[in-house]
Design a protein around this motif. Structure first.
Motif, PDB file in Angstrom:
ATOM      1  N   LEU A   1       9.576   1.936  -7.454  1.00  0.00           N
ATOM      2  CA  LEU A   1       9.597   3.087  -6.561  1.00  0.00           C
ATOM      3  C   LEU A   1       9.604   4.396  -7.347  1.00  0.00           C
ATOM      4  CD1 LEU A   1      12.175   1.888  -3.859  1.00  0.00           C
ATOM      5  CD2 LEU A   1       9.676   2.003  -3.632  1.00  0.00           C
ATOM      6  N   GLU A   2      10.287   4.405  -8.476  1.00  0.00           N
ATOM      7  CA  GLU A   2      10.324   5.621  -9.304  1.00  0.00           C
ATOM      8  C   GLU A   2       8.932   5.993  -9.795  1.00  0.00           C
ATOM      9  OE1 GLU A   2      14.734   5.798 -11.392  1.00  0.00           O
ATOM     10  OE2 GLU A   2      13.221   4.476 -12.235  1.00  0.00           O
ATOM     11  N   ARG A   3       8.139   5.009 -10.155  1.00  0.00           N
ATOM     12  CA  ARG A   3       6.780   5.297 -10.622  1.00  0.00           C
ATOM     13  C   ARG A   3       5.949   5.922  -9.506  1.00  0.00           C
ATOM     14  NH1 ARG A   3       7.540   0.246 -13.190  1.00  0.00           N
ATOM     15  NH2 ARG A   3       6.351  -0.830 -11.563  1.00  0.00           N
ATOM     16  N   PHE A   4       6.096   5.403  -8.291  1.00  0.00           N
ATOM     17  CA  PHE A   4       5.349   5.966  -7.165  1.00  0.00           C
ATOM     18  C   PHE A   4       5.814   7.385  -6.851  1.00  0.00           C
ATOM     19  CE2 PHE A   4       5.040   1.332  -5.678  1.00  0.00           C
ATOM     20  CZ  PHE A   4       3.831   1.152  -6.319  1.00  0.00           C
ATOM     21  N   ALA A   5       7.078   7.671  -7.120  1.00  0.00           N
ATOM     22  CA  ALA A   5       7.671   8.955  -6.731  1.00  0.00           C
ATOM     23  C   ALA A   5       7.543  10.031  -7.802  1.00  0.00           C
ATOM     24  CB  ALA A   5       9.148   8.760  -6.372  1.00  0.00           C
ATOM     25  N   GLU A   6       6.817   9.746  -8.880  1.00  0.00           N
ATOM     26  CA  GLU A   6       6.725  10.721  -9.973  1.00  0.00           C
ATOM     27  C   GLU A   6       6.185  12.064  -9.499  1.00  0.00           C
ATOM     28  OE1 GLU A   6       4.493   8.946 -13.098  1.00  0.00           O
ATOM     29  OE2 GLU A   6       6.142   7.667 -13.765  1.00  0.00           O
ATOM     30  N   ASP A   7       5.164  12.038  -8.647  1.00  0.00           N
ATOM     31  CA  ASP A   7       4.617  13.288  -8.115  1.00  0.00           C
ATOM     32  C   ASP A   7       4.461  13.202  -6.594  1.00  0.00           C
ATOM     33  OD1 ASP A   7       2.644  11.427  -8.172  1.00  0.00           O
ATOM     34  OD2 ASP A   7       1.232  12.588  -9.376  1.00  0.00           O
TER      35      ASP A   7
ATOM     36  N   THR B   1       0.851  -1.192   0.000  1.00  0.00           N
ATOM     37  CA  THR B   1       0.000   0.000   0.000  1.00  0.00           C
ATOM     38  C   THR B   1       0.885   1.240   0.000  1.00  0.00           C
ATOM     39  OG1 THR B   1      -1.863  -1.091   1.078  1.00  0.00           O
ATOM     40  CG2 THR B   1      -1.696   1.289   1.355  1.00  0.00           C
ATOM     41  N   VAL B   2       0.549   2.207  -0.851  1.00  0.00           N
ATOM     42  CA  VAL B   2       1.407   3.384  -0.998  1.00  0.00           C
ATOM     43  C   VAL B   2       0.572   4.661  -0.995  1.00  0.00           C
ATOM     44  CG1 VAL B   2       3.247   2.192  -2.248  1.00  0.00           C
ATOM     45  CG2 VAL B   2       1.320   3.161  -3.519  1.00  0.00           C
ATOM     46  N   PHE B   3       1.267   5.762  -0.692  1.00  0.00           N
ATOM     47  CA  PHE B   3       0.696   7.106  -0.773  1.00  0.00           C
ATOM     48  C   PHE B   3       1.364   7.810  -1.948  1.00  0.00           C
ATOM     49  CE2 PHE B   3       0.711   5.810   3.689  1.00  0.00           C
ATOM     50  CZ  PHE B   3      -0.622   5.974   4.035  1.00  0.00           C
ATOM     51  N   VAL B   4       0.566   8.327  -2.884  1.00  0.00           N
ATOM     52  CA  VAL B   4       1.127   8.940  -4.083  1.00  0.00           C
ATOM     53  C   VAL B   4       0.378  10.236  -4.379  1.00  0.00           C
ATOM     54  CG1 VAL B   4       1.782   6.691  -5.050  1.00  0.00           C
ATOM     55  CG2 VAL B   4      -0.442   7.690  -5.638  1.00  0.00           C
ATOM     56  N   GLY B   5       0.796  10.891  -5.445  1.00  0.00           N
ATOM     57  CA  GLY B   5       0.057  12.057  -5.920  1.00  0.00           C
ATOM     58  C   GLY B   5       0.196  13.296  -5.069  1.00  0.00           C
TER      59      GLY B   5
ATOM     60  N   LYS C   1      12.807  12.979  -0.032  1.00  0.00           N
ATOM     61  CA  LYS C   1      13.417  13.352  -1.308  1.00  0.00           C
ATOM     62  C   LYS C   1      13.591  12.098  -2.163  1.00  0.00           C
ATOM     63  CE  LYS C   1      15.763  17.419   0.554  1.00  0.00           C
ATOM     64  NZ  LYS C   1      17.042  18.140   0.742  1.00  0.00           N
ATOM     65  N   ALA C   2      12.475  11.443  -2.405  1.00  0.00           N
ATOM     66  CA  ALA C   2      12.483  10.092  -2.955  1.00  0.00           C
ATOM     67  C   ALA C   2      13.190  10.009  -4.311  1.00  0.00           C
ATOM     68  CB  ALA C   2      11.048   9.588  -3.085  1.00  0.00           C
ATOM     69  N   GLN C   3      12.936  10.945  -5.191  1.00  0.00           N
ATOM     70  CA  GLN C   3      13.535  10.843  -6.521  1.00  0.00           C
ATOM     71  C   GLN C   3      15.056  10.913  -6.450  1.00  0.00           C
ATOM     72  OE1 GLN C   3      11.790  13.508  -9.364  1.00  0.00           O
ATOM     73  NE2 GLN C   3       9.700  12.833  -8.967  1.00  0.00           N
ATOM     74  N   ASP C   4      15.581  11.802  -5.614  1.00  0.00           N
ATOM     75  CA  ASP C   4      17.035  11.922  -5.482  1.00  0.00           C
ATOM     76  C   ASP C   4      17.627  10.656  -4.879  1.00  0.00           C
ATOM     77  OD1 ASP C   4      16.906  14.445  -6.536  1.00  0.00           O
ATOM     78  OD2 ASP C   4      17.001  15.476  -4.597  1.00  0.00           O
ATOM     79  N   ARG C   5      16.983  10.131  -3.846  1.00  0.00           N
ATOM     80  CA  ARG C   5      17.530   8.937  -3.195  1.00  0.00           C
ATOM     81  C   ARG C   5      17.475   7.724  -4.119  1.00  0.00           C
ATOM     82  NH1 ARG C   5      16.342   8.512   3.238  1.00  0.00           N
ATOM     83  NH2 ARG C   5      16.893  10.631   3.826  1.00  0.00           N
ATOM     84  N   ILE C   6      16.399   7.612  -4.864  1.00  0.00           N
ATOM     85  CA  ILE C   6      16.282   6.479  -5.783  1.00  0.00           C
ATOM     86  C   ILE C   6      17.340   6.579  -6.876  1.00  0.00           C
ATOM     87  CG2 ILE C   6      14.789   5.406  -7.504  1.00  0.00           C
ATOM     88  CD1 ILE C   6      12.411   6.283  -5.680  1.00  0.00           C
ATOM     89  N   ALA C   7      17.589   7.788  -7.366  1.00  0.00           N
ATOM     90  CA  ALA C   7      18.612   7.974  -8.403  1.00  0.00           C
ATOM     91  C   ALA C   7      19.990   7.602  -7.876  1.00  0.00           C
ATOM     92  CB  ALA C   7      18.597   9.424  -8.896  1.00  0.00           C
ATOM     93  N   ARG C   8      20.292   8.013  -6.636  1.00  0.00           N
ATOM     94  CA  ARG C   8      21.589   7.656  -6.062  1.00  0.00           C
ATOM     95  C   ARG C   8      21.686   6.148  -5.824  1.00  0.00           C
ATOM     96  NH1 ARG C   8      20.892  12.566  -3.063  1.00  0.00           N
ATOM     97  NH2 ARG C   8      20.164  11.424  -1.235  1.00  0.00           N
TER      98      ARG C   8
END
Length: 225
Positions: A193-199, A138-142, A162-169
């Motif tokens: 995870l990247e898909r969830f972190a789009e917005d 279960t996730v929180f998005v948007g 800062k999910a996008q930065d952490r996922i990229a690293r």
């Protein structure tokens, strides 16, 4: 009677007892339910709300809601303690100061409307209490503000700021792994995870939901955190 199809349109229900009933379908369009009791009710199909229907101070404790989608309903100060919740895709629903002391499985809570007849830029999602919930897949998005919710504690969960930065690293680190199979598995998890972190600036996920060998999961979460 149990097992019937029930539809409400422009209805206002106040302090109505629906507890223990079984509904084949339950749909409310542009309707309001205030202090209504759905305790231990079973709703097999929905959606619960269309056209911005509101459930205010209602009790869904122990209700079986696995086959129903919240639809475009707005829930204010409702309780879902011990309710059965699975496969909720809440792209059009709003939740304000609700309590979830239960297991929630394979569900998405979204702050951004998608394919909704109700026109608004954001779904209001604030002040909700998940502190005694078990969030499985279960996730929180948007764009949901996680600081404005009470989230469950425990080492089984990880909050990724800062999910996008952490996922990229983390991706850069995984790409240096020598074992090709471990690298493939970890990169697939990072793509999810990247898909969830789009917005969504922050993610809140359960470690065990990643279908990875223990050694791979340990290395991956160490990079992400």
């Amino acid at each position: 009677a149990d097992g019937k199809d029930v539809a409400f349109e422009r209805a206002r229900a106040r302090e109505v007892d629906f507890s223990g009933l079984v509904f084949a379908t339950f749909t409310a369009e542009r309707s309001e339910f205030e202090r209504c009791d759905f305790e231990s009710a079973t709703i097999r199909y929905g959606p619960l709300g269309l056209g911005g229907s509101v459930f205010r101070d209602c009790c869904f404790d122990g209700a079986d809601l696995r086959g129903v989608d919240p639809g475009e309903a707005r829930f204010e100060r409702c309780s879902f303690d011990e309710a059965k919740i699975a496969k909720w895709m809440t792209h059009c629903a709003e939740f304000v100061e609700c309590r979830f002391a239960t297991r929630i499985v394979d569900s998405v809570f979204s702050g951004t409307p998608r394919n909704c007849s109700v026109r608004r830029r954001r779904n209001e999602f604030k002040g909700n209490d998940f502190s005694r919930a078990e969030l499985i897949d279960t996730v929180f998005v948007g764009g949901i503000d996680l600081d404005d919710q009470k989230l469950p504690a425990g080492d089984e969960y990880v909050r990724i700021r800062k999910a996008q930065d952490r996922i990229a690293r983390a991706r850069a680190g995984v790409e240096e792994w020598e074992d090709p199979e471990e690298r493939r598995l970890a990169l697939a998890e990072l793509e999810a995870l990247e898909r969830f972190a789009e917005d969504q600036d922050e993610l809140f996920v359960r470690r065990q939901d990643a279908d990875l060998p223990a050694a791979v999961a340990q290395q991956l979460w160490a990079l992400v955190e």
